[in-house]
Write an enzyme that holds these catalytic residues in place. Structure first.
Site, PDB file in Angstrom:
ATOM      1  N   LYS A 122       0.910  -1.075  -0.020  1.00 31.43           N
ATOM      2  CA  LYS A 122      -0.022   0.018   0.051  1.00 31.43           C
ATOM      3  C   LYS A 122       0.702   1.359   0.197  1.00 31.43           C
ATOM      4  O   LYS A 122       2.194   1.150   0.251  1.00 31.43           O
ATOM      5  CB  LYS A 122      -0.819   0.246   1.075  1.00 31.43           C
ATOM      6  CG  LYS A 122      -2.007   0.762   1.174  1.00 31.43           C
ATOM      7  CD  LYS A 122      -3.084   0.076   0.555  1.00 31.43           C
ATOM      8  CE  LYS A 122      -4.462   0.930   0.212  1.00 31.43           C
ATOM      9  NZ  LYS A 122      -5.737  -0.149  -0.256  1.00 31.43           N
ATOM     10  N   ASP A 162      -6.954   4.147  -4.536  1.00 33.14           N
ATOM     11  CA  ASP A 162      -7.700   3.980  -3.286  1.00 33.14           C
ATOM     12  C   ASP A 162      -8.425   5.499  -2.880  1.00 33.14           C
ATOM     13  O   ASP A 162      -8.563   6.282  -3.733  1.00 33.14           O
ATOM     14  CB  ASP A 162      -6.751   3.672  -2.314  1.00 33.14           C
ATOM     15  CG  ASP A 162      -7.296   3.143  -0.942  1.00 33.14           C
ATOM     16  OD1 ASP A 162      -7.868   1.861  -0.643  1.00 33.14           O
ATOM     17  OD2 ASP A 162      -7.454   4.098   0.312  1.00 33.14           O
TER      18      ASP A 162
HETATM   19  P1  NDP Z   1     -13.067   7.801  -2.839  1.00 28.36           P
HETATM   20  O1  NDP Z   1     -11.594   8.703  -2.626  1.00 28.36           O
HETATM   21  O2  NDP Z   1     -13.425   7.516  -4.380  1.00 28.36           O
HETATM   22  O3  NDP Z   1     -14.234   8.161  -1.956  1.00 28.36           O
HETATM   23  C1  NDP Z   1     -13.846   8.045  -0.522  1.00 28.36           C
HETATM   24  C2  NDP Z   1     -15.170   8.464   0.176  1.00 28.36           C
HETATM   25  O4  NDP Z   1     -15.165   8.516   1.468  1.00 28.36           O
HETATM   26  C3  NDP Z   1     -15.531   9.879  -0.128  1.00 28.36           C
HETATM   27  O5  NDP Z   1     -16.869   9.893  -0.113  1.00 28.36           O
HETATM   28  C4  NDP Z   1     -14.845  10.310   1.023  1.00 28.36           C
HETATM   29  O6  NDP Z   1     -15.425  11.554   1.328  1.00 28.36           O
HETATM   30  C5  NDP Z   1     -15.197   9.665   2.104  1.00 28.36           C
HETATM   31  N1  NDP Z   1     -14.230   9.670   3.237  1.00 28.36           N
HETATM   32  C6  NDP Z   1     -12.867   9.566   3.171  1.00 28.36           C
HETATM   33  N2  NDP Z   1     -12.140   9.869   4.242  1.00 28.36           N
HETATM   34  C7  NDP Z   1     -13.241  10.162   5.187  1.00 28.36           C
HETATM   35  C8  NDP Z   1     -13.143  10.559   6.538  1.00 28.36           C
HETATM   36  N3  NDP Z   1     -11.841  10.379   7.093  1.00 28.36           N
HETATM   37  N4  NDP Z   1     -14.392  10.361   7.361  1.00 28.36           N
HETATM   38  C9  NDP Z   1     -15.416  10.510   6.488  1.00 28.36           C
HETATM   39  N5  NDP Z   1     -15.610  10.220   5.162  1.00 28.36           N
HETATM   40  C10 NDP Z   1     -14.461   9.927   4.341  1.00 28.36           C
HETATM   41  O7  NDP Z   1     -12.261   6.247  -2.390  1.00 28.36           O
HETATM   42  P2  NDP Z   1     -12.753   4.930  -2.422  1.00 28.36           P
HETATM   43  O8  NDP Z   1     -14.204   4.852  -2.625  1.00 28.36           O
HETATM   44  O9  NDP Z   1     -11.948   4.345  -3.494  1.00 28.36           O
HETATM   45  O10 NDP Z   1     -12.231   4.176  -1.287  1.00 28.36           O
HETATM   46  C11 NDP Z   1     -13.437   4.132  -0.022  1.00 28.36           C
HETATM   47  C12 NDP Z   1     -13.062   3.066   0.785  1.00 28.36           C
HETATM   48  O11 NDP Z   1     -12.836   1.813   0.283  1.00 28.36           O
HETATM   49  C13 NDP Z   1     -11.691   2.995   1.503  1.00 28.36           C
HETATM   50  O12 NDP Z   1     -11.761   2.557   2.922  1.00 28.36           O
HETATM   51  C14 NDP Z   1     -10.913   2.235   0.699  1.00 28.36           C
HETATM   52  O13 NDP Z   1      -9.684   1.846   1.539  1.00 28.36           O
HETATM   53  C15 NDP Z   1     -11.559   1.267   0.304  1.00 28.36           C
HETATM   54  N6  NDP Z   1     -11.466   0.241  -0.601  1.00 28.36           N
HETATM   55  C16 NDP Z   1     -11.277   0.969  -1.960  1.00 28.36           C
HETATM   56  C17 NDP Z   1     -11.117  -0.010  -3.008  1.00 28.36           C
HETATM   57  C18 NDP Z   1     -11.076   0.670  -4.595  1.00 28.36           C
HETATM   58  O14 NDP Z   1     -10.729  -0.123  -5.257  1.00 28.36           O
HETATM   59  N7  NDP Z   1     -10.960   2.206  -4.818  1.00 28.36           N
HETATM   60  C19 NDP Z   1     -10.886  -1.498  -3.030  1.00 28.36           C
HETATM   61  C20 NDP Z   1     -10.980  -1.898  -1.744  1.00 28.36           C
HETATM   62  C21 NDP Z   1     -11.195  -1.063  -0.766  1.00 28.36           C
HETATM   63  P3  NDP Z   1     -14.855  13.283   1.148  1.00 28.36           P
HETATM   64  O15 NDP Z   1     -14.914  13.371  -0.560  1.00 28.36           O
HETATM   65  O16 NDP Z   1     -15.350  14.021   1.968  1.00 28.36           O
HETATM   66  O17 NDP Z   1     -13.520  12.947   1.422  1.00 28.36           O
HETATM   67  O1  2IT Z   2      -7.840  -1.782  -0.737  1.00 36.33           O
HETATM   68  C1  2IT Z   2      -7.751  -2.083  -1.900  1.00 36.33           C
HETATM   69  O2  2IT Z   2      -7.892  -3.328  -2.066  1.00 36.33           O
HETATM   70  C2  2IT Z   2      -7.778  -1.223  -2.920  1.00 36.33           C
HETATM   71  N1  2IT Z   2      -7.498   0.093  -2.800  1.00 36.33           N
HETATM   72  C3  2IT Z   2      -7.577  -1.714  -4.485  1.00 36.33           C
HETATM   73  C4  2IT Z   2      -6.012  -2.428  -4.401  1.00 36.33           C
HETATM   74  C5  2IT Z   2      -5.816  -2.540  -6.052  1.00 36.33           C
HETATM   75  O3  2IT Z   2      -4.397  -3.080  -6.220  1.00 36.33           O
HETATM   76  O4  2IT Z   2      -6.531  -2.650  -6.861  1.00 36.33           O
END
Ligand code: NDP
Ligand code: 2IT
Length: 449
Positions: A122, A162
């Site tokens: 990561k 992420d």
């Molecule tokens: P994005 O940046 O696209 O969206 C993040 C969302 O979460 C936004 O709505 C953001 O609001 C909110 N957020 C972020 N930080 C905080 C916080 N501290 N408190 C409250 N709200 C918060 O990220 P993703 O959708 O990609 O990721 C969301 C989650 O999913 C994370 O935990 C990530 O690790 C996990 N994840 C993502 C994957 C991927 O493929 N993208 C894969 C597996 C897991 P704001 O706009 O106000 O910051």
């Molecule tokens: O938390 C996760 O699994 C991710 N942010 C996606 C990682 C990836 O390599 O696609």
């Protein structure tokens, strides 16, 4: 167990999230360690908690006013027993070593569950993309990659997105990597479709989390059709969680960002979701605007004085935390139970605090932990790597079918491991045990390295 926690707390006392992630896994795998003395003899727990390599670097860049800004960059290369390091990059002001170590640690076991050959890593930065121009984001990404490029490669370490890192950032990062290496390779996943990206990668985490939920429900002869669902977040994972839920006939009533949340009792339909996608991905706006547009919606700003998040306090059957870590505390978990929630599928990484998880387990609800439920994203990243190696692109249908099959397999792997170790129905233990055994057996095979 106390030993390993004492070691990591003594060594890095401030890395709270890392301690939390390790403690959860180590507690689950205790019966495995007890039944297989070789693991302790080979110091497997001690080896797992120490990253194979940590890269930490300076990222200087100039903002639009010509002022010099300095951020900190990281890449945690946690474990390569099963394949090249693989995992996302997070750009958020809260990013620090402890948060990235927790995410990298989780990633190792998650990637093991996917059935694909990927180690865990990561990275990211404390850079805040919010309010920055596209040019500022580009200059930042170029500076970030001008150091990271020497540490990564398609067979070494393959980053992805992420929080705060989506298609725009992956594009700028890839462009700089290609220029520095003079090489067009699949070094990042989540790429644009016409330059090596995979269909369904943007959708994969959210879709996967819903597929996992459907699998859990099927063990109780239930489906998502007609279920009321609470979703947190409004980014990549939340958007495609909502999309699949709507498609499967569920009613989504919430979304959120870090400033507040929306409750729309009439349900978020496809048309409203399209509005959310443009709002978040194109205009990069805030969810409060949704309530201006739709009179059925109520916006509630975050109140830091509250000991709970009212988002989790609505009548529903299913909850999909899809924003960030530790967004559900014990009080929130109890509120979910009291409101009739019988399923939680974690799209985010570690969104539920340990005492919240205990409440879910005590009430025997279907609780899908992040490392299983959100593994769809990295799975399709793995499929993107495969397509890049083969220099061909699969159809949407082909990738989606593979994603469904992978989520189904992860589900049955968790169920089987939990049964084998006497905790039937406990997906948390099942995911931790199955991921752990696969990684550590590979470590033993590969000797003391
Ligand atoms: P994005 O940046 O696209 O969206 C993040 C969302 O979460 C936004 O709505 C953001 O609001 C909110 N957020 C972020 N930080 C905080 C916080 N501290 N408190 C409250 N709200 C918060 O990220 P993703 O959708 O990609 O990721 C969301 C989650 O999913 C994370 O935990 C990530 O690790 C996990 N994840 C993502 C994957 C991927 O493929 N993208 C894969 C597996 C897991 P704001 O706009 O106000 O910051
Ligand atoms: O938390 C996760 O699994 C991710 N942010 C996606 C990682 C990836 O390599 O696609």
């Amino acid at each position: 167990m106390a030993d390993i926690m004492d070691i990591i707390k003594g060594r890095d006392p401030r890395e709270r999230e890392f301690h939390q992630a390790v403690s959860e896994v180590i507690e689950s795998v205790k019966p495995v360690l007890d039944q297989n003395p070789i693991y302790r003899q080979a110091k497997i727990p001690e080896r797992l908690v120490e990253p194979e390599r940590v890269i930490m670097f300076r990222i200087p860049w100039a903002d639009d006013q010509g002022n010099v800004q300095v951020n900190r960059g990281f890449r945690i290369e946690m474990n390569s027993a099963l394949g090249p390091y693989k995992g996302g990059l997070r750009f958020h002001p809260s990013v620090n070593l402890g948060i990235l170590k927790f995410l990298a640690f989780e990633q190792v076991f998650k990637n093991a569950l996917t059935t694909l050959p990927m180690g865990g890593g990561k990275g990211g930065s404390d850079f805040d993309p919010k309010g920055k121009s596209d040019n500022e984001v580009m200059r930042f990404c170029q500076s970030f990659m001008s150091e990271l490029f020497r540490h990564i490669g398609p067979d070494t370490d393959v980053p992805a997105g992420d929080i705060g890192v989506g298609a725009r950032e992956i594009g700028y990062l890839f462009g700089m990597y290609k220029k520095l290496r003079n090489e067009f390779t699949g070094v990042l996943t989540g790429k644009g479709l016409n330059w090596g990206g995979s269909l369904i990668r943007p959708e994969a985490t959210g879709y996967g989390s819903v597929y996992f939920a459907a699998e859990m429900l099927s063990t109780r002869n239930e489906t998502l059709d007609g279920k009321t669902c609470i979703v947190s977040g409004s980014g990549n994972v939340a958007q495609f969680t909502m999309e699949k839920l709507i498609e499967l006939g569920a009613k989504v009533v919430t979304l959120s960002d870090s400033a507040g949340y929306i409750f729309d009792e009439s349900g978020i339909d496809s048309e409203k979701l399209e509005y959310i996608k443009v709002l978040k991905n194109v205009r990069r706006g805030r969810v409060t605007e949704y309530a201006d547009k739709y009179s059925s919606a109520i916006y509630t700003p975050v109140d830091p004085a509250l000991d709970h998040n009212p988002l989790w306090n609505h009548k529903a059957e299913c909850a999909f935390p899809s924003a960030t870590q530790n967004e559900i505390n014990a009080r929130d978990a109890q509120n979910l139970i009291d409101n009739g929630v019988m399923l939680v599928s974690e799209g985010a990484n570690m969104p539920t605090m340990p005492d919240g998880i205990d409440i879910f387990k005590d009430h025997k609800i279907l609780y899908g932990p992040g490392k299983a439920a959100n593994a769809g994203g990295v799975s399709v990243s793995g499929l993107e790597m495969t397509q890049n190696s083969m220099r061909l692109a699969w159809t949407r249908e082909e990738v989606d079918n593979r994603l469904k099959l992978i989520m189904k397999t992860i589900h049955s792997t968790c169920v089987d491991a939990a049964e084998q170790y006497g905790v039937p129905g406990n997906y948390e233990a099942g995911a931790n045990i199955a991921g752990f055994v696969k990684v550590v057996d590979a470590m033993l095979d590969q000797g003391l390295v």
